[in-house]
Scaffold this motif. Structure first.
Motif, PDB file in Angstrom:
ATOM      1  N   PHE A 184       4.779   3.715  -3.164  1.00  0.00           N
ATOM      2  CA  PHE A 184       3.864   4.805  -3.487  1.00  0.00           C
ATOM      3  C   PHE A 184       4.539   6.170  -3.351  1.00  0.00           C
ATOM      4  O   PHE A 184       4.257   7.091  -4.116  1.00  0.00           O
ATOM      5  N   ILE A 185       5.426   6.310  -2.398  1.00  0.00           N
ATOM      6  CA  ILE A 185       6.150   7.565  -2.245  1.00  0.00           C
ATOM      7  C   ILE A 185       7.043   7.809  -3.466  1.00  0.00           C
ATOM      8  O   ILE A 185       7.109   8.926  -3.992  1.00  0.00           O
ATOM      9  N   CYS A 186       7.731   6.771  -3.919  1.00  0.00           N
ATOM     10  CA  CYS A 186       8.588   6.911  -5.111  1.00  0.00           C
ATOM     11  C   CYS A 186       7.773   7.250  -6.350  1.00  0.00           C
ATOM     12  O   CYS A 186       8.164   8.117  -7.136  1.00  0.00           O
ATOM     13  N   CYS A 244      -3.890   1.641  -8.025  1.00  0.00           N
ATOM     14  CA  CYS A 244      -3.188   1.758  -6.738  1.00  0.00           C
ATOM     15  C   CYS A 244      -4.037   1.206  -5.606  1.00  0.00           C
ATOM     16  O   CYS A 244      -3.532   0.499  -4.732  1.00  0.00           O
ATOM     17  N   GLY A 250       4.885   8.738  -6.419  1.00  0.00           N
ATOM     18  CA  GLY A 250       4.420  10.115  -6.254  1.00  0.00           C
ATOM     19  C   GLY A 250       5.510  11.130  -6.532  1.00  0.00           C
ATOM     20  O   GLY A 250       5.267  12.165  -7.165  1.00  0.00           O
ATOM     21  N   LEU A 251       6.737  10.845  -6.083  1.00  0.00           N
ATOM     22  CA  LEU A 251       7.850  11.756  -6.336  1.00  0.00           C
ATOM     23  C   LEU A 251       8.151  11.841  -7.827  1.00  0.00           C
ATOM     24  O   LEU A 251       8.339  12.943  -8.363  1.00  0.00           O
ATOM     25  N   PHE A 285       4.694   1.463   1.665  1.00  0.00           N
ATOM     26  CA  PHE A 285       4.529   2.881   1.360  1.00  0.00           C
ATOM     27  C   PHE A 285       5.667   3.431   0.504  1.00  0.00           C
ATOM     28  O   PHE A 285       5.481   4.391  -0.232  1.00  0.00           O
ATOM     29  N   ALA A 286       6.839   2.843   0.588  1.00  0.00           N
ATOM     30  CA  ALA A 286       7.985   3.353  -0.165  1.00  0.00           C
ATOM     31  C   ALA A 286       7.706   3.349  -1.665  1.00  0.00           C
ATOM     32  O   ALA A 286       8.090   4.281  -2.380  1.00  0.00           O
TER      33      ALA A 286
END
Length: 137
Positions: free
Chosen positions: A122-124, A39, A126-127, A119-120
């Motif tokens: 990495f957010i996905c 990452c 992470g979710l 960022f989207a």
């Protein structure tokens, strides 16, 4: 690249040394370190872009290294600091000063700007990881 890999394994080794050596911890920690390293590598590859000095426009964000090149110059109106965030976008006057800086004694043909990090993604990730791990707990 080799230094970064060695750095990650040194941190992992210190962690294992102080936490104790258990096989299940070693496997999960190794996976975590590898994913974290990937990452960071992706973010570093995507975050910066080298452009021609003539292509600098209003609203761009300069890198720390680029702003440090301006410190020696006597050209008026150059940016003096950056946080590498959207808060420190350059103005039209600063862009013109950078164009003048190119032809000065310390000027360069190219500079490095900061691109936006997606960022989207990495957010996905992470979710999905949170939901996946939460199912096993």
């Amino acid at each position: 690249m080799k230094k970064k890999i060695l750095y990650c394994f040194c941190i992992w080794g210190i962690y294992v040394l102080f936490r104790g050596f258990r096989v299940d911890n070693v496997v999960w920690n190794s996976i975590f370190v590898i994913v974290l390293f990937m990452c960071r590598w992706f973010a570093e590859q995507y975050n910066y872009q080298e452009i021609k000095t003539d292509d600098v426009k209003e609203g761009m964000v300069l890198s720390y290294m680029t702003v440090s090149f301006f410190q020696k110059s006597k050209v008026k109106g150059l940016p003096v600091y950056t946080q590498e965030s959207i808060k420190t976008r350059i103005t039209a006057e600063e862009a013109e000063s950078i164009h003048r800086w190119k032809t000065s004694k310390y000027g360069k043909d190219t500079i490095v700007i900061v691109r936006k990090i997606p960022f989207a993604i990495f957010i996905c990730i992470g979710l999905i990881a949170f939901l996946g791990i939460g199912a096993f707990i």
